[in-house]
Design an enzyme around this catalytic site. Structure first.
Site, PDB file in Angstrom:
ATOM      1  N   LYS A   1      26.285  47.599   5.572  1.00 54.67           N
ATOM      2  CA  LYS A   1      26.871  48.919   5.340  1.00 54.67           C
ATOM      3  C   LYS A   1      27.080  49.311   3.881  1.00 54.67           C
TER       4      LYS A   1
ATOM      5  N   PHE B   1      34.553  58.953  10.087  1.00 50.11           N
ATOM      6  CA  PHE B   1      34.715  59.471   8.734  1.00 50.11           C
ATOM      7  C   PHE B   1      35.088  58.286   7.828  1.00 50.11           C
TER       8      PHE B   1
ATOM      9  N   ASN C   1      26.775  37.417  13.018  1.00 48.13           N
ATOM     10  CA  ASN C   1      25.990  36.395  12.296  1.00 48.13           C
ATOM     11  C   ASN C   1      26.691  35.961  11.007  1.00 48.13           C
ATOM     12  N   LEU C   2      27.929  36.403  10.823  1.00 50.48           N
ATOM     13  CA  LEU C   2      28.802  35.970   9.720  1.00 50.48           C
ATOM     14  C   LEU C   2      28.311  36.422   8.345  1.00 50.48           C
TER      15      LEU C   2
ATOM     16  N   PHE D   1      28.694  47.315  16.640  1.00 51.92           N
ATOM     17  CA  PHE D   1      29.144  47.472  15.253  1.00 51.92           C
ATOM     18  C   PHE D   1      28.209  46.807  14.249  1.00 51.92           C
TER      19      PHE D   1
ATOM     20  N   TYR E   1      35.351  44.431  10.024  1.00 50.17           N
ATOM     21  CA  TYR E   1      36.554  45.240   9.843  1.00 50.17           C
ATOM     22  C   TYR E   1      36.834  46.121  11.062  1.00 50.17           C
TER      23      TYR E   1
ATOM     24  N   ASN F   1      33.233  48.495  -2.866  1.00 54.96           N
ATOM     25  CA  ASN F   1      32.489  49.736  -3.074  1.00 54.96           C
ATOM     26  C   ASN F   1      33.349  50.949  -2.744  1.00 54.96           C
TER      27      ASN F   1
ATOM     28  N   TYR G   1      20.934  53.287   3.939  1.00 51.70           N
ATOM     29  CA  TYR G   1      21.997  52.991   4.901  1.00 51.70           C
ATOM     30  C   TYR G   1      22.232  54.194   5.825  1.00 51.70           C
TER      31      TYR G   1
ATOM     32  N   ARG H   1      29.487  59.525  -9.150  1.00 49.85           N
ATOM     33  CA  ARG H   1      28.651  58.488  -8.557  1.00 49.85           C
ATOM     34  C   ARG H   1      27.497  59.181  -7.836  1.00 49.85           C
TER      35      ARG H   1
ATOM     36  N   LYS I   1      21.620  54.902  10.193  1.00 43.38           N
ATOM     37  CA  LYS I   1      22.548  55.436  11.199  1.00 43.38           C
ATOM     38  C   LYS I   1      21.887  56.610  11.924  1.00 43.38           C
TER      39      LYS I   1
ATOM     40  N   SER J   1      28.135  57.313  11.736  1.00 42.61           N
ATOM     41  CA  SER J   1      28.875  57.625  10.522  1.00 42.61           C
ATOM     42  C   SER J   1      28.723  59.096  10.187  1.00 42.61           C
TER      43      SER J   1
HETATM   44  P1  NAD Z   1      31.737  44.994   8.524  1.00 43.17           P
HETATM   45  O1  NAD Z   1      30.685  44.535   7.586  1.00 43.17           O
HETATM   46  O2  NAD Z   1      33.137  44.587   8.261  1.00 43.17           O
HETATM   47  O3  NAD Z   1      31.377  44.539  10.020  1.00 43.17           O
HETATM   48  C1  NAD Z   1      30.060  44.432  10.474  1.00 43.17           C
HETATM   49  C2  NAD Z   1      29.896  43.035  11.046  1.00 43.17           C
HETATM   50  O4  NAD Z   1      28.547  42.908  11.513  1.00 43.17           O
HETATM   51  C3  NAD Z   1      30.089  41.933   9.999  1.00 43.17           C
HETATM   52  O5  NAD Z   1      31.039  41.002  10.461  1.00 43.17           O
HETATM   53  C4  NAD Z   1      28.703  41.294   9.837  1.00 43.17           C
HETATM   54  O6  NAD Z   1      28.794  39.910   9.600  1.00 43.17           O
HETATM   55  C5  NAD Z   1      28.056  41.627  11.166  1.00 43.17           C
HETATM   56  N1  NAD Z   1      26.597  41.745  11.144  1.00 43.17           N
HETATM   57  C6  NAD Z   1      25.812  42.403  10.252  1.00 43.17           C
HETATM   58  N2  NAD Z   1      24.511  42.252  10.570  1.00 43.17           N
HETATM   59  C7  NAD Z   1      24.473  41.511  11.705  1.00 43.17           C
HETATM   60  C8  NAD Z   1      23.416  41.016  12.516  1.00 43.17           C
HETATM   61  N3  NAD Z   1      22.136  41.240  12.216  1.00 43.17           N
HETATM   62  N4  NAD Z   1      23.729  40.294  13.617  1.00 43.17           N
HETATM   63  C9  NAD Z   1      25.012  40.029  13.928  1.00 43.17           C
HETATM   64  N5  NAD Z   1      26.050  40.460  13.186  1.00 43.17           N
HETATM   65  C10 NAD Z   1      25.774  41.186  12.082  1.00 43.17           C
HETATM   66  O7  NAD Z   1      31.618  46.575   8.614  1.00 43.17           O
HETATM   67  P2  NAD Z   1      32.603  47.590   9.354  1.00 43.17           P
HETATM   68  O8  NAD Z   1      33.266  48.398   8.338  1.00 43.17           O
HETATM   69  O9  NAD Z   1      33.409  46.878  10.350  1.00 43.17           O
HETATM   70  O10 NAD Z   1      31.546  48.522  10.076  1.00 43.17           O
HETATM   71  C11 NAD Z   1      31.262  48.384  11.448  1.00 43.17           C
HETATM   72  C12 NAD Z   1      30.248  49.434  11.841  1.00 43.17           C
HETATM   73  O11 NAD Z   1      30.770  50.728  11.580  1.00 43.17           O
HETATM   74  C13 NAD Z   1      28.939  49.346  11.070  1.00 43.17           C
HETATM   75  O12 NAD Z   1      27.885  49.673  11.939  1.00 43.17           O
HETATM   76  C14 NAD Z   1      29.099  50.407  10.006  1.00 43.17           C
HETATM   77  O13 NAD Z   1      27.864  50.887   9.566  1.00 43.17           O
HETATM   78  C15 NAD Z   1      29.877  51.453  10.776  1.00 43.17           C
HETATM   79  N6  NAD Z   1      30.631  52.349   9.920  1.00 43.17           N
HETATM   80  C16 NAD Z   1      31.551  51.830   9.044  1.00 43.17           C
HETATM   81  C17 NAD Z   1      32.269  52.678   8.200  1.00 43.17           C
HETATM   82  C18 NAD Z   1      33.229  52.129   7.194  1.00 43.17           C
HETATM   83  O14 NAD Z   1      33.514  52.815   6.223  1.00 43.17           O
HETATM   84  N7  NAD Z   1      33.767  50.938   7.371  1.00 43.17           N
HETATM   85  C19 NAD Z   1      32.059  54.056   8.281  1.00 43.17           C
HETATM   86  C20 NAD Z   1      31.142  54.550   9.200  1.00 43.17           C
HETATM   87  C21 NAD Z   1      30.436  53.677  10.007  1.00 43.17           C
HETATM   88  C1  WQD Z   2      35.662  57.900  -1.349  1.00 41.39           C
HETATM   89  C2  WQD Z   2      35.949  58.773  -2.568  1.00 41.39           C
HETATM   90  C3  WQD Z   2      34.348  58.482  -4.333  1.00 41.39           C
HETATM   91  C4  WQD Z   2      35.380  54.316  -5.194  1.00 41.39           C
HETATM   92  C5  WQD Z   2      31.266  55.611   2.159  1.00 41.39           C
HETATM   93  C6  WQD Z   2      29.880  55.676   2.724  1.00 41.39           C
HETATM   94  C7  WQD Z   2      29.928  56.265   4.100  1.00 41.39           C
HETATM   95  C8  WQD Z   2      30.931  55.545   4.985  1.00 41.39           C
HETATM   96  C9  WQD Z   2      32.242  55.358   4.333  1.00 41.39           C
HETATM   97  C10 WQD Z   2      29.811  53.909   6.325  1.00 41.39           C
HETATM   98  C11 WQD Z   2      34.688  59.416  -3.161  1.00 41.39           C
HETATM   99  C12 WQD Z   2      35.702  58.021  -4.776  1.00 41.39           C
HETATM  100  C13 WQD Z   2      35.342  55.591  -4.649  1.00 41.39           C
HETATM  101  C14 WQD Z   2      35.810  54.148  -6.541  1.00 41.39           C
HETATM  102  C15 WQD Z   2      36.159  56.517  -6.676  1.00 41.39           C
HETATM  103  N1  WQD Z   2      30.497  54.225   5.310  1.00 41.39           N
HETATM  104  N2  WQD Z   2      35.725  56.684  -5.388  1.00 41.39           N
HETATM  105  N3  WQD Z   2      36.200  55.266  -7.230  1.00 41.39           N
HETATM  106  O1  WQD Z   2      31.585  57.485  -0.336  1.00 41.39           O
HETATM  107  O2  WQD Z   2      33.087  58.813   1.228  1.00 41.39           O
HETATM  108  O3  WQD Z   2      31.793  56.924   2.102  1.00 41.39           O
HETATM  109  O4  WQD Z   2      32.083  54.829   3.019  1.00 41.39           O
HETATM  110  O5  WQD Z   2      29.227  54.604   7.086  1.00 41.39           O
HETATM  111  O6  WQD Z   2      28.647  56.213   4.619  1.00 41.39           O
HETATM  112  O7  WQD Z   2      29.082  56.471   1.888  1.00 41.39           O
HETATM  113  O8  WQD Z   2      33.707  56.447   0.629  1.00 41.39           O
HETATM  114  O9  WQD Z   2      35.493  55.033  -0.261  1.00 41.39           O
HETATM  115  O10 WQD Z   2      33.220  54.937  -1.340  1.00 41.39           O
HETATM  116  O11 WQD Z   2      34.630  56.961  -1.649  1.00 41.39           O
HETATM  117  O12 WQD Z   2      36.507  57.502  -7.348  1.00 41.39           O
HETATM  118  O13 WQD Z   2      35.860  53.031  -7.064  1.00 41.39           O
HETATM  119  O14 WQD Z   2      36.488  57.937  -3.603  1.00 41.39           O
HETATM  120  O15 WQD Z   2      33.682  59.135  -5.366  1.00 41.39           O
HETATM  121  O16 WQD Z   2      35.061  60.681  -3.636  1.00 41.39           O
HETATM  122  P1  WQD Z   2      32.496  57.507   0.800  1.00 41.39           P
HETATM  123  P2  WQD Z   2      34.261  55.732  -0.667  1.00 41.39           P
END
Ligand code: NAD
Ligand code: WQD
Length: 356
Positions: A98, A193, A40-41, A94, A19, A213, A164, A309, A168, A138
């Site tokens: 997650k 965020f 790695n898909l 990335f 993403y 999620n 998780y 939750r 980070k 994160s």
């Molecule tokens: P995502 O799952 O969409 O993208 C991660 C990609 O990494 C996936 O395509 C997956 O196939 C690939 N991947 C996982 N393990 C791998 C491995 N061992 N080797 C090669 N590829 C691998 O997730 P995202 O939302 O795009 O998140 C990207 C990064 O940002 C992650 O590190 C995540 O922890 C971090 N992050 C995401 C969020 C969020 O809410 N989306 C928030 C904070 C931090």
């Molecule tokens: C947002 C708000 C829930 C789902 C998570 C990870 C964080 C980061 C981003 C990667 C909260 C509420 C949610 C639902 C709900 N990821 N909620 N019903 O928890 O802030 O962060 O994603 O690093 O590490 O913890 O995001 O979108 O899950 O929740 O009421 O079905 O929505 O309680 O208040 P969160 P979220």
């Protein structure tokens, strides 16, 4: 291939089909970087022996090419090959698992993938003299906020309640230690965020497998009729309407932040490791998001309030000043933009990438 290597510099993007990765690659290509993506898909869709669908669409949107390898960051030999085939200026890392809940169930898989995988990647970088990296961290590293808004000075690692979040934090610490050991490294930790929304074209977006999620994809699937109703996790928090407050940031703003981070790394005088929040600085509640989405989509979003939750905090939002001052970056899109673009992606791709 040599011609594709021209431009501003060559980026290795790990997890590039995901993403945040796919949206960031658009911004990299638009800014004349060339991109080699590995994935790695495990959490993205690809037809057998083809480029991941997200990257095929990135190529369509930008009219530029992305070199792709199906490589796991845990596979040192495969990484070595990629580093021998290209000369990288910087890595944008990335790749990670997650899902917070899943990380509680299978912590070792998370530690192996996110920490051991990252450490293997850093070793291969070192061995090939590639010492510039932007890491996807994160806001979860801050744990339970001791004060709001969250500044980069807020303590990290304490109160990270799930594996998780700990991965980070640990990877941040590893990168800090690497910088201490060798002054040639240049590291930027971007603490995201809550990234939401989709590319303005509606051609790429977030494509969670199974039951989402996170809030936005869930709301969006309710709006499109794929799920019956949203479960709101608690309305008895100490917030204006009782539901949880978060700092939602449009994925395009977030993606652009990576380009600013690269500019920073390339500034003369930049050295060592710096962390930056990427957020808007504004908090919105679950109810705010439901209402905004309903307004933009014209759909009624059914919901039911249930219990809290586990592991959730009442409020979390960024102090975004440091990124403004030092990266010259600021989020420009609001929650209506976030909802509109999520909805556009959802309507065009009701089943995500696979359904197309
Ligand atoms: P995502 O799952 O969409 O993208 C991660 C990609 O990494 C996936 O395509 C997956 O196939 C690939 N991947 C996982 N393990 C791998 C491995 N061992 N080797 C090669 N590829 C691998 O997730 P995202 O939302 O795009 O998140 C990207 C990064 O940002 C992650 O590190 C995540 O922890 C971090 N992050 C995401 C969020 C969020 O809410 N989306 C928030 C904070 C931090
Ligand atoms: C947002 C708000 C829930 C789902 C998570 C990870 C964080 C980061 C981003 C990667 C909260 C509420 C949610 C639902 C709900 N990821 N909620 N019903 O928890 O802030 O962060 O994603 O690093 O590490 O913890 O995001 O979108 O899950 O929740 O009421 O079905 O929505 O309680 O208040 P969160 P979220």
């Amino acid at each position: 291939a040599e011609k594709e290597m021209a431009g501003k510099g060559v980026m290795l993007v790990t997890g590039g089909a995901g993403y945040v990765g796919s949206h960031t690659i658009i911004q990299l290509l638009n800014n004349n970087y060339s991109v080699v993506a590995i994935d790695n898909l495990i959490n993205c869709y690809a037809e057998k022996n083809k480029k991941p669908e997200s990257l095929r669409r990135v190529e369509e949107i930008t009219n530029k090419k992305v070199i792709f390898y199906n490589v796991d960051i845990k596979d040192r030999a495969a990484l070595e090959k990629v580093f021998k085939a290209h000369k990288f200026d910087c890595v944008i890392h990335f790749a990670a698992l997650k899902a917070v809940g899943e990380s509680v169930q299978i912590p070792l898989t998370y530690y192996q993938n996110n920490i051991a995988g990252s450490s293997t990647l850093f070793e291969v970088m070192r061995d090939n003299n590639v010492k510039n990296i932007v890491f996807s961290s994160s806001a979860t590293v801050y744990g339970i906020p001791q004060f709001l808004p969250l500044t980069e000075e807020h303590p990290t690692g304490q109160g990270c309640t799930n594996p998780y979040g700990k991965t980070k934090y640990f990877v941040e610490e590893i990168l800090k230690d690497v910088c201490t050991s060798d002054p040639e490294w240049k590291v930027i930790l971007l603490r995201y965020f809550n990234p939401v929304g989709a590319h303005e074209s509606g051609m790429i977006g977030e494509d969670p497998s199974g039951i989402p999620n996170n809030l936005m994809p869930y709301i969006s699937q309710v709006a499109v009729g794929r799920r019956e109703k949203l479960l709101i996790y608690g309305d008895d928090y100490d917030t204006p309407d009782g539901t949880g407050v978060r700092d939602y940031i449009h994925i395009t703003d977030l993606a652009i932040g990576h380009v600013n981070a690269l500019n920073k790394i390339n500034e003369s005088g930049f050295k060592g490791c710096r962390a930056y929040n990427l957020g808007t600085g504004k908090g919105y509640s679950v109810m705010d998001m439901v209402q905004a989405f309903s307004k933009v989509s014209g759909k009624d979003i059914k919901y039911e309030v249930v219990g809290r939750r586990e592991g959730d905090v009442a409020s979390s939002y960024a102090d975004a000043q440091l990124a403004r001052d030092e990266l010259n970056w600021v989020a420009t899109k609001g929650i209506l933009d976030m909802c509109r673009d999520t909805w556009k992606w959802q309507v065009k791709n009701p089943k995500g990438f696979q359904g197309t």
